[in-house]
Scaffold this active site. Structure first.
Site, mmCIF file in Angstrom:
data_model
loop_
_atom_site.group_PDB
_atom_site.id
_atom_site.type_symbol
_atom_site.label_atom_id
_atom_site.label_comp_id
_atom_site.label_asym_id
_atom_site.label_seq_id
_atom_site.Cartn_x
_atom_site.Cartn_y
_atom_site.Cartn_z
ATOM 1 N N TYR A 1 16.765 -10.540 -90.113
ATOM 2 C CA TYR A 1 16.785 -9.271 -90.853
ATOM 3 C C TYR A 1 18.196 -9.046 -91.375
ATOM 4 O O TYR A 1 19.156 -9.077 -90.608
ATOM 5 C CB TYR A 1 16.377 -8.118 -89.937
ATOM 6 C CG TYR A 1 16.471 -6.749 -90.569
ATOM 7 C CD1 TYR A 1 15.582 -6.351 -91.557
ATOM 8 C CD2 TYR A 1 17.443 -5.840 -90.154
ATOM 9 C CE1 TYR A 1 15.658 -5.085 -92.124
ATOM 10 C CE2 TYR A 1 17.537 -4.575 -90.711
ATOM 11 C CZ TYR A 1 16.636 -4.192 -91.704
ATOM 12 O OH TYR A 1 16.725 -2.944 -92.264
ATOM 13 N N LYS B 1 27.797 -1.786 -86.788
ATOM 14 C CA LYS B 1 27.355 -1.306 -85.483
ATOM 15 C C LYS B 1 28.486 -1.097 -84.483
ATOM 16 O O LYS B 1 29.156 -0.083 -84.521
ATOM 17 C CB LYS B 1 26.257 -2.222 -84.947
ATOM 18 C CG LYS B 1 24.946 -2.110 -85.763
ATOM 19 C CD LYS B 1 23.789 -2.753 -85.077
ATOM 20 C CE LYS B 1 22.508 -2.731 -85.911
ATOM 21 N NZ LYS B 1 21.892 -1.422 -86.086
ATOM 22 N N ASP C 1 25.591 -12.999 -90.677
ATOM 23 C CA ASP C 1 25.279 -11.584 -90.525
ATOM 24 C C ASP C 1 25.530 -11.227 -89.063
ATOM 25 O O ASP C 1 24.705 -11.504 -88.187
ATOM 26 C CB ASP C 1 23.825 -11.333 -90.918
ATOM 27 C CG ASP C 1 23.419 -9.870 -90.799
ATOM 28 O OD1 ASP C 1 24.132 -9.098 -90.124
ATOM 29 O OD2 ASP C 1 22.368 -9.508 -91.355
#
Length: 467
Positions: free
Chosen positions: A177, A307, A279
Site C-alpha cells: 500500500y 508516521k 516506502d
C-alpha cells in the site's frame, strides 16, 4: 519462507522465553472484560450523530466498523473511549505514536511552537534542522522535501522518478500500500478472482472513480519473487522509471524480504537505469533510527517517511540522493504544498528525531525486547491451545497470522490465512480492552510496560482458548 540467515532475523527469533508467571496468573476472559466499563451509550450516540454530517460516520475508510472507536483521551500506551472503557493500545494511531500517546516530548515542542506561529508559507530554521537530522540518520538521504502525509511523499517520489528518468512505467507489488491516491491504489488487497495468475497478476483498482487507463503505466508483480522482476526488466527495462515497495511489508501482515531480495532489486534497477524507491511510511524510525534500510542494509535512491517521524503530528518526508533530488531542486519536477514543512509539525519532528537519535541505546533495545516478549507470549498461548498461529516481525511492529501455512511470504499466502478467525481474535481482544489493528498487526511504543505486556498475554490466552 525458510529460516533466513540475516542477522536481524536471528535477533527476532532469539527473544527470551515467556516467564512462568504469565502462565500461573492468567486472567479469565470474563474478568478481563470486567476490567473495563461495559457501557457504549456515548459511543452509539456519537456515531449516530456523526453519520448525519460525516459520510459513513467516519473520516477514513480504515476506521469503518460496525461500531467505530470514539476516543476521549489517550496517554502512554493506553486510551479511553467516550464511555470510559480503557484499552491497552497496540494501534498507536496506525503507528505514529512510537513514544506513546500524549508524549511530553511532543506536547512541549508543539506547545512552544504554536505560540510562535502556526503556518507561515515561508521558510524557517526548524525545517533545515530536521532535514539535517534526516540526512544524518537515513542512509538514502542527501536532500529532503517535506509534505504533510505519507500519500503525498510517495506521490512525489513516483513523479520524481518519472521526471528524472524520462520513463513512464512503475513496478509495484501485490499487497503493498502506497497511499490512497489514484496512481498507486492498485492491487493492495485485491479479489483473487480479479487478480489472476500469481506470477503475472493483473492490476486491480482499489476504488470506483479511478481514471480509465490509470494502470497503463503500472506493472504489478508478486512480492518476494526476484525472478519475476528480472523477467519484466528483460522485456521492458528501458521503459521502467522505478520499482517501489515497502522494504518491510507492513500493510499485508509484517512480511520480511527473502534473503537477497532487496539486494537483487538494487542490482537490477541499477543495471537498467531505473530507481529503487522504499516506502518507509510505517517502518521508518520504528524498526531502527535509519528505518528498514538501516536494519536491512540496502540503500534505495528515494525513500518516503512519515508516521513515527513526528510522534503523531502530520508530516512526511521525501528523501533521496543528491543526483535524483536535483530534479526537484532545479524545478524540472514540480513539488509544492501550502503546509509543507508546517512549523508545528517540524517542531514535533525535531523533538522526536533528536530524542531517537541521541537516546537510541535506551529507546530501541527495550522496545525490541518488549515486542519480542509479547510475540513469544502469543506463540506460547497459541501452541498451548492448539491454535495454528504464526507471529512474525522485528518487535516494534509484528503480525499475528492465523494459518497452518509454514510461512507468509507475499499477498497470496496472506490472503490464504483464516481471516474469519482473525476477526474473532480481534473482537475478543477488543472486548477485553486490548486494541490491535484488525488484520492482526501490532505496534509497540516505548511506553508499554511489563505489566501491560503481561496483561495482554493473559487476555490473549483466554481469547485463543475460544478459537
Amino acid at each position: 519462507m525458510a529460516a533466513a540467515t540475516r542477522p536481524f532475523d536471528r535477533r527476532w527469533s532469539a527473544a527470551p522465553a515467556v516467564p512462568a508467571a504469565h502462565r500461573e496468573a492468567r486472567l479469565t476472559l470474563e474478568d478481563a472484560v470486567q476490567t473495563v466499563a461495559r457501557g457504549h451509550e456515548q459511543t452509539d450516540r456519537l456515531y449516530a450523530r456523526a453519520k448525519q454530517v460525516i459520510a459513513g460516520g467516519v473520516s477514513s475508510d480504515a476506521r469503518r466498523a460496525e461500531t467505530p472507536l470514539f476516543v476521549d483521551h489517550a496517554r502512554g500506551a493506553e486510551l479511553w473511549d467516550v464511555d470510559g472503557n480503557r484499552y491497552v493500545d497496540y494501534v498507536l494511531g496506525q503507528g505514529p505514536n512510537l513514544l506513546g500517546h500524549a508524549s511530553p516530548i511532543v506536547a512541549e515542542a508543539v506547545s512552544a511552537q504554536v505560540s510562535r506561529g502556526v503556518a507561515y508559507a515561508a521558510q524557517h530554521e526548524l525545517e533545515a534542522v530536521v532535514a539535517e537530522r534526516l540526512c544524518q540518520l537515513v542512509p538514502s538521504a542527501e536532500l529532503v522535501r517535506f509534505n504533510s502525509v505519507g500519500s503525498e511523499a510517495v506521490h512525489g517520489a513516483i513523479r520524481l522518478a518519472r521526471g528524472h528518468t524520462g520513463r513512464p512505467k512503475i513496478v509495484k507489488f501485490e499487497g503493498n500500500y502506497h497511499g490512497w491516491l489514484d496512481p498507486v491504489l492498485y492491487s493492495v488487497h485485491p479479489d483473487l478472482a480479479l487478480a489472476g495468475d500469481a506470477r503475472h497478476p493483473a492490476a486491480v483498482g482499489g476504488t470506483a472513480g479511478q481514471p480509465r487507463g490509470g494502470a497503463d503505466d503500472l506493472i504489478v508483480l508478486p512480492y518476494n519473487d526476484l525472478d519475476a522482476v528480472s523477467a519484466v526488466f528483460k522485456d521492458q527495462g528501458d521503459e521502467i522509471a522505478a520499482v517501489i515497495l515497502e522494504p518491510l511489508l507492513c500493510n499485508t501482515g509484517c512480511i520480511t524480504p527473502a534473503p537477497g531480495y532487496l539486494e537483487g532489486l538494487r542490482d537490477v534497477t541499477r543495471q537498467h537505469g531505473a530507481l529503487l524507491i522504499f516506502d518507509e511510511i510505517i517502518s521508518g524510525f520504528r524498526v531502527a533510527p535509519g528505518g528498514a534500510q538501516e536494519l536491512l542494509g540496502v540503500v534505495p535512491d528515494l525513500s518516503a517517511f512519515g508516521k513515527a517521524m513526528a510522534g503523531g503530528m502530520q508530516v512526511s518526508a521525501l528523501v533521496g540522493s543528491r543526483e535524483v533530488m536535483t530534479s526537484i531542486a532545479n524545478g524540472t519536477v514540480a513539488h509544492a504544498g501550502t503546509f509543507n514543512s508546517h512549523p508545528v509539525a517540524m517542531a514535533a519532528a525535531d523533538a522526536v528525531l533528536r530524542h531517537l537519535d541521541e537516546h537510541r541505546d535506551v529507546v530501541y533495545p527495550p522496545l525490541v525486547a518488549a515486542g519480542q516478549r509479547l510475540m513469544n507470549g502469543l506463540r506460547d498461548s497459541a501452541a498451548r491451545h492448539g491454535v495454528p498461529m504464526l507471529v512474525h516481525g522485528p518487535g516494534p511492529v509484528f503480525q499475528t497470522y492465523l494459518t497452518d501455512q509454514p510461512a507468509v511470504t507475499d499477498y497470496r499466502s496472506f490472503a490464504a490465512c483464516d481471516r474469519p478467525a482473525m476477526a474473532k481474535f480481534h473482537a475478543g481482544l477488543f472486548a477485553a480492552g486490548i486494541n490491535i489493528v484488525p488484520r492482526g498487526l501490532w505496534f509497540l511504543s516505548t511506553e508499554h510496560t511489563d505489566d501491560q505486556v503481561d496483561e495482554t498475554i493473559a487476555i490473549a490466552d483466554e481469547v485463543l482458548a475460544t478459537l
